[in-house]
Design a protein around this motif. Structure first.
Motif, short mmCIF file in Angstrom:
data_model
loop_
_atom_site.label_atom_id
_atom_site.label_comp_id
_atom_site.label_asym_id
_atom_site.label_seq_id
_atom_site.Cartn_x
_atom_site.Cartn_y
_atom_site.Cartn_z
N ARG A 165 41.22 37.77 41.65
CA ARG A 165 39.26 38.85 41.68
C ARG A 165 39.23 40.10 42.38
O ARG A 165 38.74 40.79 41.60
N GLN A 166 40.59 40.53 43.55
CA GLN A 166 40.38 42.06 43.90
C GLN A 166 42.11 42.45 43.20
O GLN A 166 43.16 41.66 43.85
N GLY A 203 36.06 44.78 43.34
CA GLY A 203 36.49 43.27 42.87
C GLY A 203 35.54 41.98 43.17
O GLY A 203 35.70 41.39 43.57
#
Ligand code: MN
Length: 228
Positions: A165-166, A203
């Motif tokens: 996600r990040q 993100g």
């Protein structure tokens, strides 16, 4: 003379490679320290002075594990961050003193009730209820600087249920660790035991009960959190 009830236990973090623990005094956080995240939050990533907020030390969740989904929100977000731990403090630190103040680093999650933050920003109210709630600061064990734990070239990765996600690089911080400590020590007197959450790359996103968060800072450590 005694206390009228037992004092709360001292929040602390394990230190990799030792049996000792790091006693946590305060948690300071940097807002908006990566350009791409500033843009995703709808702001202009210019190099204005950094701004700071705080979490209570007992918001710490050492080594992660279960994190209860907090009340009052429908939009709990993850923010993976490099966490810096200080063993020296002081005011108006210069670059050398800032470097010497750092004991070690960890990877942490600045968990955020994003809907409450958006309301606070709109109405000019404080951020505490968005940022400083119970269990809002999961954090890994510390890696000492002496053991290679100042991650200037580190890479942050956050996975939720296995999906990335990040992802970001410490080198992309708008303000580096030394600059953060120089600015912050001009506003308050830093102290041994202070932790600094240094901002998140792009993100950020929502999590729900049952999600598994795995945060990693290359060369420093890992953290796993289950939202319950
Ligand atoms: Mn943050």
């Amino acid at each position: 003379m005694g206390y009228v009830f037992p004092p709360a236990p001292m929040p602390s973090l394990p230190i990799l490679g030792t049996q000792d623990r790091f006693p946590v005094r305060r948690i300071w956080c940097v807002g908006r320290n990566y350009a791409a995240h500033a843009r995703e939050m709808g702001t202009d990533p210019t190099r204005e002075p950094p701004f700071f907020f705080a979490k209570p030390a007992d918001a710490l969740v050492p080594l992660g594990g279960d994190m209860p989904y907090p009340p009052g929100t429908r939009d709990l977000h993850h923010e993976i961050e490099l966490v810096v731990a200080l063993h020296r403090g002081g005011r108006d630190l210069d670059a050398a003193a800032a470097r010497d103040a750092v004991f070690g680093c960890a990877v942490g999650l600045d968990m955020t009730r994003r809907d409450l933050q958006a309301n606070a920003r709109k109405s000019g109210q404080p951020w505490e209820m968005a940022k400083a709630f119970d269990h809002s600061a999961p954090c890994s064990a510390l890696r000492r600087v002496a053991d290679g734990g100042l991650a200037d070239d580190g890479e942050l990765t956050l996975r939720v249920n296995g999906a990335v996600r990040q992802h970001g690089y410490i080198a992309d911080m708008i303000w580096n660790v030394s600059e953060i400590l120089q600015h912050l020590s001009g506003l308050i007197e830093l102290a041994p035991g202070d932790l600094i959450f240094t901002g998140t790359p792009e993100g950020v996103g929502a999590v729900v009960p049952g999600d598994v968060l795995q945060a990693e800072l290359s060369g420093v450590g890992e953290l796993k959190v289950l939202i319950v």
